[in-house]
Enzyme design. Structure first.
Site, short mmCIF file in Angstrom:
data_model
loop_
_atom_site.label_atom_id
_atom_site.label_comp_id
_atom_site.label_asym_id
_atom_site.label_seq_id
_atom_site.Cartn_x
_atom_site.Cartn_y
_atom_site.Cartn_z
NE ARG A 178 -6.34 0.80 -2.04
CZ ARG A 178 -5.69 1.41 -1.04
NH1 ARG A 178 -4.42 1.15 -0.82
NH2 ARG A 178 -6.31 2.27 -0.26
CG ASN A 187 -2.52 11.57 2.19
OD1 ASN A 187 -1.97 10.65 1.58
ND2 ASN A 187 -2.24 11.83 3.45
CE LYS A 188 -5.55 5.69 4.01
NZ LYS A 188 -6.51 4.86 3.23
CD GLN A 233 -3.78 2.89 6.52
OE1 GLN A 233 -4.44 3.31 7.47
NE2 GLN A 233 -4.32 2.66 5.35
NE ARG A 239 -0.48 1.77 3.56
CZ ARG A 239 0.65 2.48 3.67
NH1 ARG A 239 1.83 1.90 3.88
NH2 ARG A 239 0.62 3.79 3.58
N GLY A 240 0.18 2.41 -0.14
CA GLY A 240 0.93 3.67 -0.28
C GLY A 240 1.13 3.91 -1.76
CB ALA A 241 0.48 6.88 -3.86
CG ASP A 255 -3.08 7.94 -1.84
OD1 ASP A 255 -2.91 8.47 -0.73
OD2 ASP A 255 -2.80 6.76 -2.08
#
Ligand code: MRU
Length: 342
Positions: free
Chosen positions: A87, A245-246, A194, A44-46, A235
């Site tokens: 995703r 973003n998150k 996270q 995960r994470g862009a 992201d």
């Protein structure tokens, strides 16, 4: 610690769903397992999602029986379209898939076996480039950090989200390398934590002074004057600088504005989506309601309570003090400064 790497003809990833309880690795050898690893946030994470997508194409095409490059291209389209559905928000995934496709289209007259080699080379190149990009962003960002700064961060934009030391956390690692003593507060980042599971683990492992807080404590810390700067990742960033973003990032930006605290976004150029004029067009992933009803697999809410679970939010450009990229630091007006990146 390598979050994602090509090893013995497989893609080795850290299974991030197991952290911090266990540092477990997964060796992925087929397209479907890569799709699920992305979907389930094992990787995960862009930037890491982009790298994973690139390797996903390699896994999906390496057993192709296509005899002609035309057939190969048709199969490639099926594979990339499948990965596109893993995703929706991090544009790095789409960016990497387009890069992989471009390689094949540019060499369409070559044999399928040549094209397979080419795909692997491109996926490795994306990985290597990400390493260099993290270092460059880190150096630019560290220039904004003073010694003894107290930094707040959200989600995980570190080594676990990239092939190197991260975006927002890369700034922190670089500042520390330059001898600046720092303190970091990490938001836990509900619903899937996270910040609690990954950022606090990663920073502790790298000997950074980190304190974990619940998301709803950030306002109070700012009011008490405990936070000097906020660094987060992204992201997808629209052409006007609005940044997804998150979930929870937007509320931090509003709070930062109120308390006059600089709010920085750190992201590589591959996270920019110049096709989108503003953040309102950024697709926001809606995730499984169970993530909210449960904490780490344990039910904490009535079984059938209605849930709303957007995984990301969009911070309007007006609330962003600067965007740090590998090409330099961008300031307002972003419509203009971002144009230079195209
Ligand atoms: O759902 P996730 O864990 O993939 O979300 C990750 C984030 O929101 C990160 O902050 C972002 O990808 C930047 S990573 C360098």
């Amino acid at each position: 610690m390598k979050t994602i790497q090509w090893r013995k003809n497989k893609v080795r990833i850290i299974d991030q769903t197991k952290l911090p309880l266990k540092l477990a690795y997964l060796d992925l050898d087929n397209l479907k397992s890569m799709w699920w690893a992305i979907r389930k946030l094992k990787v995960r994470g862009a930037p890491a999602i982009g790298i994973a997508a690139g390797f996903g194409v390699v896994l999906g095409m390496r057993n192709s029986h296509a005899k002609t490059s035309l057939k190969f291209k048709q199969e490639l389209k099926r594979v990339t379209n499948y990965l596109r559905k893993a995703r929706p928000t991090a544009v790095n995934l789409f960016w990497a898939l387009e890069r992989m496709e471009r390689q094949v289209f540019a060499h369409h007259h070559k044999s399928p076996s040549f094209l397979k080699e080419l795909l692997l080379k491109e996926a490795l190149k994306i990985t290597q480039e990400d390493r260099d990009i993290c270092r460059r962003m880190g150096r630019f960002g560290a220039g904004l950090v003073k010694k003894n700064d107290v930094i707040l961060t959200h989600c995980n934009a570190g080594a676990l989200a990239t092939a190197d030391y991260g975006t927002a956390l890369g700034v922190i690692y670089e500042a520390k390398k330059q001898g600046k003593k720092l303190k970091v507060y990490a938001d836990e980042t509900r619903p899937v934590l996270q910040g609690a599971r990954l950022t606090s683990w990663e920073l502790m492992k790298n000997k950074i002074d980190v304190t974990l807080i619940c998301d709803n404590m950030a306002a109070q810390l700012m009011k008490e004057g405990k936070i000097d700067k906020i660094f987060v990742g992204a992201d997808r960033i629209a052409a006007n600088g609005d940044a997804a973003n998150k979930i929870g990032t937007y509320s931090l930006a509003v709070l930062a504005d109120f308390h006059k605290i600089p709010f920085y976004v750190v992201a590589p150029v591959s996270t920019f989506d110049f096709c989108l004029k503003s953040g309102k067009d950024i697709p926001i992933e809606q995730r499984n309601p169970q993530e909210v009803r449960e904490v780490f697999g344990k039910q904490v809410a009535p079984k059938n309570v209605k849930v709303y679970n957007p995984a990301f939010d969009v911070t309007p450009n007006s609330l962003i003090s600067a965007i740090i990229t590998e090409r330099g630091i961008l300031r307002k007006p972003y419509e203009r400064s971002l144009r230079r990146l195209k």
